[in-house]
Design a protein around this motif. Structure first.
Motif, PDB file in Angstrom:
ATOM      1  N   GLU A 185       4.672  -4.383  -3.189  1.00 22.75           N
ATOM      2  CA  GLU A 185       5.222  -3.220  -2.496  1.00 22.75           C
ATOM      3  C   GLU A 185       5.148  -3.459  -0.992  1.00 22.75           C
ATOM      4  N   GLU A 186       6.302  -3.460  -0.336  1.00 21.82           N
ATOM      5  CA  GLU A 186       6.329  -3.676   1.099  1.00 21.82           C
ATOM      6  C   GLU A 186       5.570  -2.568   1.824  1.00 21.82           C
ATOM      7  N   GLY A 187       4.708  -2.963   2.761  1.00 19.59           N
ATOM      8  CA  GLY A 187       3.919  -2.003   3.527  1.00 19.59           C
ATOM      9  C   GLY A 187       2.627  -1.596   2.858  1.00 19.59           C
ATOM     10  N   ASP A 188       2.357  -2.136   1.678  1.00 19.51           N
ATOM     11  CA  ASP A 188       1.194  -1.705   0.903  1.00 19.51           C
ATOM     12  C   ASP A 188      -0.123  -2.030   1.620  1.00 19.51           C
ATOM     13  N   LEU A 189      -0.244  -3.261   2.130  1.00 19.77           N
ATOM     14  CA  LEU A 189      -1.504  -3.647   2.758  1.00 19.77           C
ATOM     15  C   LEU A 189      -1.801  -2.792   3.988  1.00 19.77           C
ATOM     16  N   ILE A 190      -0.830  -2.601   4.851  1.00 19.46           N
ATOM     17  CA  ILE A 190      -1.083  -1.853   6.084  1.00 19.46           C
ATOM     18  C   ILE A 190      -1.356  -0.378   5.770  1.00 19.46           C
ATOM     19  N   ARG A 191      -0.713   0.160   4.766  1.00 18.23           N
ATOM     20  CA  ARG A 191      -1.051   1.536   4.365  1.00 18.23           C
ATOM     21  C   ARG A 191      -2.508   1.619   3.937  1.00 18.23           C
ATOM     22  N   PHE A 192      -2.949   0.625   3.184  1.00 18.17           N
ATOM     23  CA  PHE A 192      -4.340   0.607   2.722  1.00 18.17           C
ATOM     24  C   PHE A 192      -5.297   0.454   3.901  1.00 18.17           C
ATOM     25  N   VAL A 193      -5.028  -0.502   4.783  1.00 12.97           N
ATOM     26  CA  VAL A 193      -5.928  -0.742   5.915  1.00 12.97           C
ATOM     27  C   VAL A 193      -5.958   0.465   6.849  1.00 12.97           C
ATOM     28  N   ALA A 194      -4.792   1.088   7.077  1.00 10.79           N
ATOM     29  CA  ALA A 194      -4.752   2.282   7.919  1.00 10.79           C
ATOM     30  C   ALA A 194      -5.611   3.394   7.331  1.00 10.79           C
ATOM     31  N   GLY A 195      -5.565   3.530   6.012  1.00 11.99           N
ATOM     32  CA  GLY A 195      -6.417   4.527   5.368  1.00 11.99           C
ATOM     33  C   GLY A 195      -7.892   4.242   5.575  1.00 11.99           C
ATOM     34  N   ASP A 203       1.632   5.426  12.450  1.00 10.97           N
ATOM     35  CA  ASP A 203       1.247   5.160  13.841  1.00 10.97           C
ATOM     36  C   ASP A 203       0.911   3.694  14.085  1.00 10.97           C
ATOM     37  N   VAL A 204       0.814   2.897  13.012  1.00 15.45           N
ATOM     38  CA  VAL A 204       0.461   1.486  13.155  1.00 15.45           C
ATOM     39  C   VAL A 204       1.718   0.677  13.433  1.00 15.45           C
ATOM     40  N   THR A 205       1.765   0.071  14.614  1.00 14.84           N
ATOM     41  CA  THR A 205       2.935  -0.717  14.987  1.00 14.84           C
ATOM     42  C   THR A 205       2.643  -2.209  15.110  1.00 14.84           C
ATOM     43  N   GLY A 206       1.385  -2.595  14.984  1.00 10.22           N
ATOM     44  CA  GLY A 206       1.015  -4.007  15.031  1.00 10.22           C
ATOM     45  C   GLY A 206      -0.384  -4.200  14.502  1.00 10.22           C
ATOM     46  N   TRP A 207      -0.736  -5.446  14.184  1.00  8.69           N
ATOM     47  CA  TRP A 207      -2.065  -5.712  13.659  1.00  8.69           C
ATOM     48  C   TRP A 207      -2.454  -7.161  13.891  1.00  8.69           C
ATOM     49  N   ASP A 208      -3.751  -7.352  14.013  1.00  3.09           N
ATOM     50  CA  ASP A 208      -4.368  -8.679  14.090  1.00  3.09           C
ATOM     51  C   ASP A 208      -5.524  -8.653  13.102  1.00  3.09           C
ATOM     52  N   LEU A 209      -5.267  -9.109  11.888  1.00  2.00           N
ATOM     53  CA  LEU A 209      -6.214  -8.975  10.795  1.00  2.00           C
ATOM     54  C   LEU A 209      -6.564 -10.340  10.223  1.00  2.00           C
ATOM     55  N   MET A 210      -7.791 -10.469   9.724  1.00  2.74           N
ATOM     56  CA  MET A 210      -8.249 -11.755   9.206  1.00  2.74           C
ATOM     57  C   MET A 210      -9.278 -11.542   8.104  1.00  2.74           C
ATOM     58  N   PRO A 211      -9.163 -12.294   7.007  1.00  7.74           N
ATOM     59  CA  PRO A 211     -10.206 -12.249   5.982  1.00  7.74           C
ATOM     60  C   PRO A 211     -11.520 -12.816   6.506  1.00  7.74           C
TER      61      PRO A 211
END
Length: 432
Positions: A185-195, A203-211
């Protein structure tokens, strides 16, 4: 040794807490800043006018921090004593379009950051951390510090040559972590991380994320004389330098002939060429503004830089018991033997004989043993922020660090005594 850092393994315990608090460069600098705040430092904004007041100050920019302490009565041409380090570590980084998968597995698309040992990321429980950039221009740190992702290794039954011919990993095909089952599902990860960060996904327009590996650092060995943990390259140095700067700032101003500085940069692992990297203008700009805020001229700036010395502190290679032939036959740094002086005549490290004398004096003052590292001539060494700092700013720079094993692994190994010994040598150096 320095009375500011009593050695009862308390410093190493604190390092392990620092490693856990720094799963991304953004978290690392936020943690360092919080510790400096407790020592009386205050943040100054780059967009504001700076004043000539004494005391501790720091600048935050992305995954970088520059902090300095101006003693009472410091002149405009007072030289600096700098400890340089870096906040980034080789790892996996989430791509702009992260949602992917195949055969009913939901996966996360990642890029490979720096020269990481890919196999060390296999079959580990991974969390996810970094920052979210919001529509209003602000940032929100996020740290999902629980098992969320995993890069599964292919079973030996399906790769019979893995143990005989070596494991072969394709950086594009084999390193994408799984995080669930079902349709992509497109956008699934950022929806989860935003939550998880308690922000509106819109409101999330960019991210710098790392495992990051969620396994905590731990003492190792019969006598607990070793420490295993993530991101020692190079949060071990950032932690030691932060402790050293706080300790020096607590001394009497009359005892400080220099302005002590911590400069912890991002992006060392991929060349330092960014606005938060050592090859950018950040450090020079901060030092110059400090001179000018105290009423200095260009002449004062030149005088201050001419008397400035930088210790570039990064991890180095301890002699490996299973691969002794890979090391120089007469230089075998060992863990718990004290910090190492890193030498390379081709200037992959910035150390020269004059710098050796400066470092030796600091270690002698602190009562700290030290060692020398030079690479095997048949094994060209890596490099650090040292030569970059020396060339960019025209200041004397010496490369040092702590000897470790498994450099660039998701989990590295150092001696339990060495972090404390490094911190004491840095304290003596900054104090002059």
């Amino acid at each position: 040794m320095s009375s500011s850092l009593r050695f009862d393994r308390g410093h190493t315990d604190d390092l392990m807490a620092f490693l856990m608090a720094g799963p991304s460069p953004y978290h690392a600098v936020a943690t360092a800043a919080a510790r400096l705040e407790k020592a009386g430092f205050r943040q100054v904004e780059e967009t504001a006018a700076w004043d000539a007041s004494a005391g501790g100050k720091y600048v935050l920019r992305g995954g970088a921090i520059v902090a300095w302490y101006v003693p009472e009565g410091a002149s405009a041409h007072t030289p600096f004593r700098i400890v340089g380090a870096h906040t980034d570590s080789p790892n996996l980084r989430v791509k702009p379009k992260p949602d992917t998968g195949a055969y009913g597995w939901r996966q996360i698309a990642v890029e490979i950051y720096g020269g990481t040992l890919l196999n060390t990321w296999l079959d580990r429980d991974l969390g996810l951390a970094g920052r979210l950039s919001l529509r209003d221009g602000s940032h929100r740190l996020v740290n999902i510090d629980r098992p969320l992702l995993r890069v599964p290794q292919l079973a030996v039954h399906l790769d019979r040559s893995a143990n005989t011919e070596g494991l072969k990993l394709d950086r594009q095909k084999h390193m994408q972590p799984i995080w669930g089952l079902g349709e992509v599902e497109e956008g699934d990860l950022i929806r989860f991380v935003a939550g998880e960060a308690d922000v509106d996904p819109a409101d999330v327009t960019g991210w710098d994320l790392m495992p990051h590996a969620v396994e905590a650092p731990a003492y190792l060995g019969r006598d607990r004389e070793l420490v295993a943990g993530p991101r020692m390259d190079n949060l071990l140095s950032v932690h030691a330098a932060t402790a050293a700067l706080a300790a020096v700032a607590g001394q009497s101003d009359g005892d400080l002939p220099y302005i002590p500085v911590l400069a912890a940069f991002d992006h060392e692992e991929n060349g330092s060429q960014s606005d938060t990297g050592a090859d950018g203008p950040l450090l020079g700009t901060v030092l110059e503004r400090s001179v000018f805020a105290r009423g200095g001229t260009y002449e004062d700036r030149a005088r201050a830089f001419a008397g400035t010395v930088c210790l570039s502190s990064d991890t180095g290679h301890a002699v490996h018991p299973n691969y002794g032939e890979r090391h120089d036959p007469t230089h075998h740094p060992v863990v718990n033997g004290g910090p190492i002086l890193k030498v390379n005549v081709n200037m992959r490290y910035a150390t020269d004989g004059s710098g050796r004398a400066v470092f030796a004096a600091a270690c002698e003052k602190a009562g700290v043993p030290w060692q020398t590292f030079v690479s095997n001539n048949a094994m060209p060494c890596g490099t650090t922020i040292g030569p970059i700092t020396a060339a960019r700013h025209g200041i004397q720079t010496i490369d040092i660090g702590v000897a470790i094993l498994s450099m660039h692994s998701a989990r590295e190994l150092c001696g339990a005594d060495d972090p404390y010994l490094l911190a004491n040598s840095l304290t003596a150096f900054l104090a002059g």
